[in-house]
Scaffold this motif. Structure first.
Motif, PDB file in Angstrom:
ATOM      1  N   SER A  14       0.814  -1.208   0.000  1.00 14.74           N
ATOM      2  CA  SER A  14       0.000   0.000   0.000  1.00 14.74           C
ATOM      3  C   SER A  14       0.847   1.257   0.000  1.00 14.74           C
ATOM      4  N   ASP A  15       1.971   1.241   0.701  1.00 12.97           N
ATOM      5  CA  ASP A  15       2.834   2.414   0.731  1.00 12.97           C
ATOM      6  C   ASP A  15       3.362   2.722  -0.657  1.00 12.97           C
ATOM      7  N   GLN A  16       3.802   1.692  -1.359  1.00 11.63           N
ATOM      8  CA  GLN A  16       4.325   1.886  -2.707  1.00 11.63           C
ATOM      9  C   GLN A  16       3.221   2.375  -3.638  1.00 11.63           C
ATOM     10  N   GLU A  17       2.020   1.809  -3.471  1.00 10.62           N
ATOM     11  CA  GLU A  17       0.920   2.215  -4.328  1.00 10.62           C
ATOM     12  C   GLU A  17       0.554   3.673  -4.079  1.00 10.62           C
ATOM     13  N   THR A  18       0.610   4.068  -2.797  1.00 14.05           N
ATOM     14  CA  THR A  18       0.321   5.459  -2.473  1.00 14.05           C
ATOM     15  C   THR A  18       1.360   6.376  -3.086  1.00 14.05           C
ATOM     16  N   ALA A  19       2.642   5.956  -2.975  1.00 10.17           N
ATOM     17  CA  ALA A  19       3.722   6.750  -3.550  1.00 10.17           C
ATOM     18  C   ALA A  19       3.558   6.859  -5.052  1.00 10.17           C
ATOM     19  N   ALA A  20       3.141   5.756  -5.672  1.00 10.44           N
ATOM     20  CA  ALA A  20       2.956   5.759  -7.114  1.00 10.44           C
ATOM     21  C   ALA A  20       1.847   6.727  -7.500  1.00 10.44           C
ATOM     22  N   ALA A  21       0.762   6.712  -6.693  1.00  7.87           N
ATOM     23  CA  ALA A  21      -0.365   7.573  -7.003  1.00  7.87           C
ATOM     24  C   ALA A  21       0.014   9.052  -6.902  1.00  7.87           C
ATOM     25  N   LYS A  22       0.949   9.345  -5.997  1.00 10.75           N
ATOM     26  CA  LYS A  22       1.362  10.728  -5.799  1.00 10.75           C
ATOM     27  C   LYS A  22       2.415  11.176  -6.813  1.00 10.75           C
ATOM     28  N   SER A  23       2.984  10.214  -7.506  1.00 10.77           N
ATOM     29  CA  SER A  23       4.133  10.538  -8.352  1.00 10.77           C
ATOM     30  C   SER A  23       3.755  11.197  -9.669  1.00 10.77           C
ATOM     31  N   GLY A  24       2.476  11.181  -9.986  1.00 13.63           N
ATOM     32  CA  GLY A  24       2.055  11.827 -11.217  1.00 13.63           C
ATOM     33  C   GLY A  24       2.212  10.913 -12.420  1.00 13.63           C
ATOM     34  N   PRO A  25       2.157  11.467 -13.630  1.00 16.85           N
ATOM     35  CA  PRO A  25       2.197  10.671 -14.861  1.00 16.85           C
ATOM     36  C   PRO A  25       3.460   9.809 -14.962  1.00 16.85           C
ATOM     37  N   TRP A  26       3.291   8.656 -15.618  1.00 13.33           N
ATOM     38  CA  TRP A  26       4.417   7.738 -15.844  1.00 13.33           C
ATOM     39  C   TRP A  26       4.495   7.437 -17.331  1.00 13.33           C
ATOM     40  N   SER A  27       5.705   7.397 -17.846  1.00 12.27           N
ATOM     41  CA  SER A  27       5.890   6.983 -19.234  1.00 12.27           C
ATOM     42  C   SER A  27       7.205   6.238 -19.347  1.00 12.27           C
ATOM     43  N   PHE A  28       7.255   5.327 -20.307  1.00 11.15           N
ATOM     44  CA  PHE A  28       8.487   4.576 -20.558  1.00 11.15           C
ATOM     45  C   PHE A  28       8.529   4.205 -22.030  1.00 11.15           C
ATOM     46  N   LYS A  29       9.650   4.511 -22.673  1.00 11.21           N
ATOM     47  CA  LYS A  29       9.841   4.145 -24.074  1.00 11.21           C
ATOM     48  C   LYS A  29      10.600   2.830 -24.124  1.00 11.21           C
TER      49      LYS A  29
END
Length: 348
Positions: free
Chosen positions: A40-55
């Protein structure tokens, strides 16, 4: 392994290519999967991190509103991400053995904490996959067309509609390149790549590479053959296309190469020999495919195999044609080969 022409090979030929695949079928087509970031902590951090992209290595850029928490990955990819602290929710590909233990391709992955969507190459249960609410599917690709490894061709379109996919290329390049790409992917997913443990793992890899280079330079006469065993065929892998062999060769390892005609017939990957002709090439060390889809040295009963000088001398060691792409897991591959060359007797 497979390549752009792999569709002309049998499934068994691709998988047992002694290069990178296992016993069995033509390459799978594009698909996707699901992952999870761990807690849950990681998921919360992910939610706060904003947009994600990877090429990825197909040139495809995946964009999401946040760092994905529901990740599905090919087993070996999941194992690499695990080493960097990124946990996935589901996996597909060889994950557990018949006795329930982790497959060699699962590495240190806790297989009891992931949903297994298919426990062999080319199997992925769409219903179970959809139930995970996947945000991204991550796998490798073994050809220059960007074919998604182990995603079943017959259901690729349906799988692709459930989540975007990311592919790391392990085709026709040295091991260091996909290692770096997996590093970048893990970092994008939130891994702490500046941790002391990860820094130390990379340092150990570099030390092991220097050791292998020194061993090969000290004993250039030692010839190494990369093989893979099936019921009626022994595959001799060429160094073309395989990320481990290409890298070992760049460090000076003297490899036995299949004939050009044989490689041409297999798309460049290998030569298929009958067990009666397994002694066609002289070798001092034999690197044997360690995947569960292949026959392991202890179980080979053919007399021609047992008469090979390298076998009689006990100079047969495992090889991981589909390396787990973390520095922690690739370092032993270098050290084991270096040690084998250091201790090898010239028997060919």
């Amino acid at each position: 392994m497979s390549n752009a022409r792999a569709t002309h090979l049998t499934r068994r030929g691709i998988l047992a290519a002694g290069g990178a695949l296992g016993l069995g079928a033509v390459l799978a087509a594009c698909g996707d999967g699901d992952a999870k970031s761990g807690g849950s902590d990681q998921e919360t951090a992910a939610a706060k991190s904003g947009p994600w992209s990877f090429k990825d290595d197909r040139g495809t850029t995946v964009k999401l509103d946040k760092v994905p928490a529901n990740i599905v990955a090919f087993t070996g990819v999941a194992a690499a991400l695990h080493d960097y602290g990124i946990q996935v929710k589901g996996v597909f590909g060889p994950t557990t053995t018949a006795d329930g233990k982790p497959d060699v391709q699962a590495g240190d992955l806790d297989v009891s904490k992931v949903t297994v969507l298919g426990n062999e190459w080319g199997k992925l249960n769409i219903e179970k996959y959809a139930a995970l609410s996947p945000e991204v599917l991550i796998t490798t690709t073994f050809d220059d067309a960007g074919t998604l490894w182990s995603v079943p061709v017959e259901s690729a379109d349906k799988i692709a509609k459930l989540a975007p996919s990311v592919a790391i290329s392990v085709y026709d390049r040295q091991m260091t390149q996909p290692l770096q790409r997996m590093w970048e992917l893990a970092e994008s997913l939130g891994a702490d790549m500046k941790s002391d443990a990860i820094a130390e793992s990379k340092k150990k890899f570099e030390t092991a590479a220097a050791r292998l280079r020194a061993a090969a330079k000290a004993k250039p006469e030692i010839k190494v053959l990369a093989g893979s065993a099936a019921e009626s065929i022994f595959y001799v892998s060429g160094t073309n296309f395989s990320i481990d062999l290409e890298y070992f060769k760049s460090l000076g390892v003297n490899f036995v190469e299949p004939s050009e005609q044989a490689k041409a017939e297999s798309g460049g990957w290998f030569e298929a020999l009958s067990w009666e002709n397994v002694d066609k090439y002289d070798a001092d060390i034999i690197l044997m495919d360690d995947r569960s889809s292949t026959i392991q040295p202890a179980d080979i009963t053919e007399a021609t195999w047992k008469k090979l000088p390298a076998v009689k001398a006990g100079q047969v060691i495992p090889r991981s044609p589909e390396p787990i792409l973390s520095y922690d897991k690739c370092t032993p591959l270098l050290d084991n080969l270096a040690e084998a060359i250091e201790n090898a007797k010239k028997v060919s």
